[in-house]
Design a protein around this motif. Structure first.
Motif, mmCIF file in Angstrom:
data_model
loop_
_atom_site.group_PDB
_atom_site.id
_atom_site.type_symbol
_atom_site.label_atom_id
_atom_site.label_comp_id
_atom_site.label_asym_id
_atom_site.label_seq_id
_atom_site.Cartn_x
_atom_site.Cartn_y
_atom_site.Cartn_z
ATOM 1 N N SER A 1 23.128 -1.896 -26.205
ATOM 2 C CA SER A 1 22.045 -1.805 -27.189
ATOM 3 C C SER A 1 22.446 -2.643 -28.403
ATOM 4 O O SER A 1 23.572 -3.140 -28.489
ATOM 5 C CB SER A 1 21.808 -0.350 -27.601
ATOM 6 O OG SER A 1 22.928 0.149 -28.333
ATOM 7 N N ALA A 2 21.521 -2.787 -29.328
ATOM 8 C CA ALA A 2 21.829 -3.551 -30.538
ATOM 9 C C ALA A 2 22.947 -2.886 -31.336
ATOM 10 O O ALA A 2 23.821 -3.565 -31.894
ATOM 11 C CB ALA A 2 20.571 -3.697 -31.391
ATOM 12 N N LEU B 1 15.682 -14.024 -39.426
ATOM 13 C CA LEU B 1 16.431 -15.113 -38.804
ATOM 14 C C LEU B 1 16.043 -16.461 -39.382
ATOM 15 O O LEU B 1 16.869 -17.374 -39.457
ATOM 16 C CB LEU B 1 16.184 -15.106 -37.287
ATOM 17 C CG LEU B 1 16.679 -13.881 -36.517
ATOM 18 C CD1 LEU B 1 16.263 -13.964 -35.053
ATOM 19 C CD2 LEU B 1 18.196 -13.753 -36.632
ATOM 20 N N MET B 2 14.796 -16.608 -39.795
ATOM 21 C CA MET B 2 14.326 -17.854 -40.391
ATOM 22 C C MET B 2 14.885 -18.070 -41.793
ATOM 23 O O MET B 2 14.858 -19.183 -42.303
ATOM 24 C CB MET B 2 12.793 -17.861 -40.444
ATOM 25 C CG MET B 2 12.128 -17.969 -39.086
ATOM 26 S SD MET B 2 10.377 -17.454 -39.111
ATOM 27 C CE MET B 2 9.747 -18.433 -40.464
ATOM 28 N N GLY B 3 15.365 -17.003 -42.435
ATOM 29 C CA GLY B 3 15.856 -17.122 -43.801
ATOM 30 C C GLY B 3 14.793 -16.854 -44.841
ATOM 31 O O GLY B 3 15.001 -17.124 -46.021
ATOM 32 N N SER B 4 13.637 -16.307 -44.430
ATOM 33 C CA SER B 4 12.567 -16.021 -45.387
ATOM 34 C C SER B 4 12.882 -14.808 -46.253
ATOM 35 O O SER B 4 12.355 -14.682 -47.364
ATOM 36 C CB SER B 4 11.245 -15.778 -44.646
ATOM 37 O OG SER B 4 10.880 -16.913 -43.889
ATOM 38 N N LEU C 1 17.604 -10.842 -31.427
ATOM 39 C CA LEU C 1 18.484 -11.967 -31.127
ATOM 40 C C LEU C 1 19.219 -11.760 -29.807
ATOM 41 O O LEU C 1 19.342 -12.679 -28.988
ATOM 42 C CB LEU C 1 19.478 -12.149 -32.277
ATOM 43 C CG LEU C 1 20.359 -13.391 -32.284
ATOM 44 C CD1 LEU C 1 19.515 -14.649 -32.451
ATOM 45 C CD2 LEU C 1 21.392 -13.304 -33.401
ATOM 46 N N ALA C 2 19.702 -10.531 -29.578
ATOM 47 C CA ALA C 2 20.508 -10.250 -28.386
ATOM 48 C C ALA C 2 19.678 -10.289 -27.109
ATOM 49 O O ALA C 2 20.233 -10.514 -26.021
ATOM 50 C CB ALA C 2 21.175 -8.885 -28.527
ATOM 51 N N GLU C 3 18.373 -10.065 -27.197
ATOM 52 C CA GLU C 3 17.526 -10.113 -26.014
ATOM 53 C C GLU C 3 17.185 -11.548 -25.617
ATOM 54 O O GLU C 3 16.627 -11.769 -24.539
ATOM 55 C CB GLU C 3 16.237 -9.318 -26.247
ATOM 56 C CG GLU C 3 16.479 -7.817 -26.299
ATOM 57 C CD GLU C 3 15.202 -7.026 -26.523
ATOM 58 O OE1 GLU C 3 15.179 -5.825 -26.193
ATOM 59 O OE2 GLU C 3 14.228 -7.612 -27.048
ATOM 60 N N ARG C 4 17.509 -12.493 -26.475
ATOM 61 C CA ARG C 4 17.249 -13.906 -26.197
ATOM 62 C C ARG C 4 18.521 -14.718 -26.028
ATOM 63 O O ARG C 4 18.478 -15.845 -25.560
ATOM 64 C CB ARG C 4 16.379 -14.491 -27.308
ATOM 65 C CG ARG C 4 14.946 -13.978 -27.222
ATOM 66 C CD ARG C 4 14.241 -13.940 -28.564
ATOM 67 N NE ARG C 4 12.879 -13.407 -28.374
ATOM 68 C CZ ARG C 4 12.607 -12.095 -28.323
ATOM 69 N NH1 ARG C 4 13.577 -11.205 -28.436
ATOM 70 N NH2 ARG C 4 11.362 -11.692 -28.142
ATOM 71 N N LEU C 5 19.651 -14.152 -26.435
ATOM 72 C CA LEU C 5 20.963 -14.784 -26.244
ATOM 73 C C LEU C 5 21.928 -13.723 -25.732
ATOM 74 O O LEU C 5 21.838 -12.556 -26.121
ATOM 75 C CB LEU C 5 21.494 -15.358 -27.564
ATOM 76 C CG LEU C 5 20.608 -16.329 -28.340
ATOM 77 C CD1 LEU C 5 21.259 -16.665 -29.670
ATOM 78 C CD2 LEU C 5 20.377 -17.586 -27.538
ATOM 79 N N ASN C 6 22.837 -14.119 -24.907
ATOM 80 C CA ASN C 6 23.833 -13.181 -24.390
ATOM 81 C C ASN C 6 24.971 -13.078 -25.402
ATOM 82 O O ASN C 6 26.028 -13.692 -25.259
ATOM 83 C CB ASN C 6 24.368 -13.657 -23.037
ATOM 84 C CG ASN C 6 25.122 -12.563 -22.305
ATOM 85 O OD1 ASN C 6 25.694 -11.674 -22.925
ATOM 86 N ND2 ASN C 6 25.105 -12.624 -20.994
#
Length: 570
Positions: free
Chosen positions: A439-440, A398-401, A417-422
């Protein structure tokens, strides 16, 4: 004409062995791997941005990104995790502490001792030996689960050594969304304590976060690192954007104007810090004059303002350099940071025109580039470097590393990502199996169904393509996840009323009629997707990433710049 040998048939298994041996020959011919095939630290290495070449002595892949390759067992376990039900995290869990990810025993490779009596071959041999020993020590002391991805290419570290040596000021740039995860304390200690050089921290992309959060991160770094100078910056202030920036679902697209202006607010802030450091030793009047020209020009005149000559020097020289502070009245600023934090965009925004190529792919800048802002102020753009840390690999994506295109298993990152944003309500997707438990994999399938991503032969939902699409939206900022400093949640009212909030709005070039963008808080089942604003910095999104065309109709009126520089009088 002699008769050629008759071709003999061979099996598919034999063909695979031929391809495998061909890849091994190519890998052993690269400058980095030559003579290192027996090094256990590098046996399981994944080369990113690797290009095939005809000439074995070519330096095409000299600066290719290199990370440890994941095992098949790790990939299988992560795919099983992606099929498990989502467990939403609390708001408190979005607060992060650097000590959890950069412990004291984590250090970065430093240039070993040298002298002018050594030959070039001896110097390179010493550096190679030191670097291999460093990697061996890291592999011995820390397990693969403890270590995140970090750069394994010696040539890229040599670029960092060169930039640090020749710079008077180190300008470290990080992304506001992942501030604590991108700041290695070991680099700060090395620059300020050992080299005795000034260290400026640039909190970049502040247009992706609300002003109170930006102020909170600035206060955190000032408290943790007292010898640091902090600059808040965005290369996309409001006058470099046009049109509506959000659709009906809450996803927001930042559409960049074709001709960008100098980010004068951020440039002025950086100039003030540099002036406090150099004093009268360097004349910065020409730089200040360029900024004043941009400030005094209105929106129409600014189209014709030239903010300086373009002098670019690309270099691959990593030889030793005897530093002399402000040599011949020249201020040299070294730009360092992780991949995709916006180093090249920052340099373009300081100049007011495109002088450095930018890309969303990590490793795009392969060697440092020297750009002259004025005849006596130059910037050295170092390639993006991933420092050793315990940052989880999902977060590093997610950081782009790590390049998303090279990701072998993207589903656990979508789960993170989905566990921190709906995402279900944010993207307005339906469950592919009409179930209530997500689920993901369900989110990836639901997005693939909505976007029409199907496999070529069987016409099944293309989960992998859907996952990649979501991760690219997150990287661009269209889906925006911002972390908070420790104790932020308990002091939200304090940060909202902080006096520096107005300064952040000024740097973002917000007019009196505009309000600060709403922050994307953790969404539970009662949240509405329309209440969420998600920001992107990289201009017009491709049609593949955009929502329905009816949601993306934009008003092309250019935003006004009322009270653009009013805070300069303070």
């Amino acid at each position: 004409m002699p008769q050629g040998r008759k071709k003999m048939p061979f099996s598919g298994k034999a063909k695979k062995e031929q391809l495998k041996s061909k890849k091994q020959r190519k890998a052993s011919s690269t400058p980095f791997m030559r003579g290192r095939e027996n090094n256990e630290c590098l046996d399981n290495t994944n080369k990113i941005n690797f290009q095939s070449k005809k000439d074995p002595d070519s330096k095409t892949n000299k600066y290719a990104l290199m990370f440890r390759r994941e095992t098949e067992n790790e990939l299988r376990l992560r795919k099983e995790i992606a099929r498990q039900s989502l467990v939403p995290v609390t708001e408190k869990e979005l607060e992060i502490d650097a000590r959890d990810y950069f412990p004291e025993e984590f250090d970065f490779p430093k240039r070993p001792e040298w002298s002018y009596e050594l030959t070039k071959e001896e110097l390179e041999s010493n550096e190679r030996k030191y670097f291999n020993e460093y990697l061996g020590k890291m592999e011995k002391n820390f397990t693969s689960s403890e270590l995140g991805f970090f750069e394994l290419n010696l040539e890229t570290w040599r670029q960092l050594w060169r930039v640090i040596e020749m710079s008077d000021i180190i300008l470290y740039i990080l992304d506001i969304r992942f501030s604590n995860l991108m700041f290695p304390p070991s680099l700060y200690e090395y620059v300020t304590k050992e080299l005795k050089k000034d260290f400026i921290l640039v909190i970049n992309k502040i247009d992706l976060a609300p002003a109170p959060l930006v102020v909170a991160w600035k206060s955190y770094f000032q408290e943790m690192y007292p010898d640091i100078h902090i600059v808040m910056f965005t290369s996309m202030p409001s006058y470099n954007l046009f049109g509506k920036q959000s659709n009906k679902g809450g996803l927001q697209v930042r559409r960049r104007r074709g001709r960008i202006h100098m980010a004068a607010e951020g440039a002025q802030t950086l100039l003030n810090v540099c002036k406090s450091i150099v004093g009268s030793e360097v004349d910065l009047s020409s730089w200040e004059q360029k900024i004043q020209e941009e400030m005094n020009a209105d929106s129409k005149e600014a189209e014709q303002v030239e903010v300086g000559e373009v002098v670019e020097q690309k270099s691959v020289d990593t030889s030793f350099y005897q530093h002399e502070r402000f040599n011949n009245g020249m201020l040299t600023i070294g730009c360092v940071g992780y991949p995709n934090v916006g180093k090249s965009s920052l340099m373009n925004a300081l100049k007011g025109k495109k002088i450095v190529s930018v890309s969303r792919t990590p490793g795009h800048t392969k060697y440092f580039q020297t750009i002259f802002l004025t005849p006596n102020v130059r910037l050295c753009d170092c390639p993006g470097l991933v420092f050793p840390s315990r940052v989880p690999r999902m977060l590093q994506v997610l950081m782009g590393s790590f390049p998303i295109a090279q990701l072998r298993e993207p589903y656990t990152t979508v789960k993170f990502l989905a566990e921190r944003l709906n995402l279900q309500k944010l993207l307005r997707i339906e469950h592919p199996e009409q179930d209530d438990t997500w689920s993901a994999m369900d989110i990836c399938d639901g997005w693939s169904k909505k976007r029409g991503f199907v496999t070529a032969k069987a016409a099944r939902l293309d989960s992998y393509r859907g996952a990649n699409s979501l991760l690219r939206m997150a990287l661009d900022g269209k889906i925006c996840l911002c972390f908070r400093p420790p104790k932020y949640h308990s002091r939200t009212d304090f940060w909202s009323n902080h006096p520096e909030v107005q300064k952040v709005l000024w740097i973002q070039a917000k007019s009196d009629e505009e309000t600060t963008p709403s922050f994307l808080h953790h969404l539970d089942s009662s949240d509405e997707a329309s209440d969420t604003e998600i920001h992107a910095e990289n201009g017009i999104m491709s049609s593949e990433n955009e929502d329905e065309s009816s949601d993306d109709e934009s008003d092309l009126e250019i935003q006004t710049m009322t009270n653009k520089f009013s805070l300069l009088r303070d």
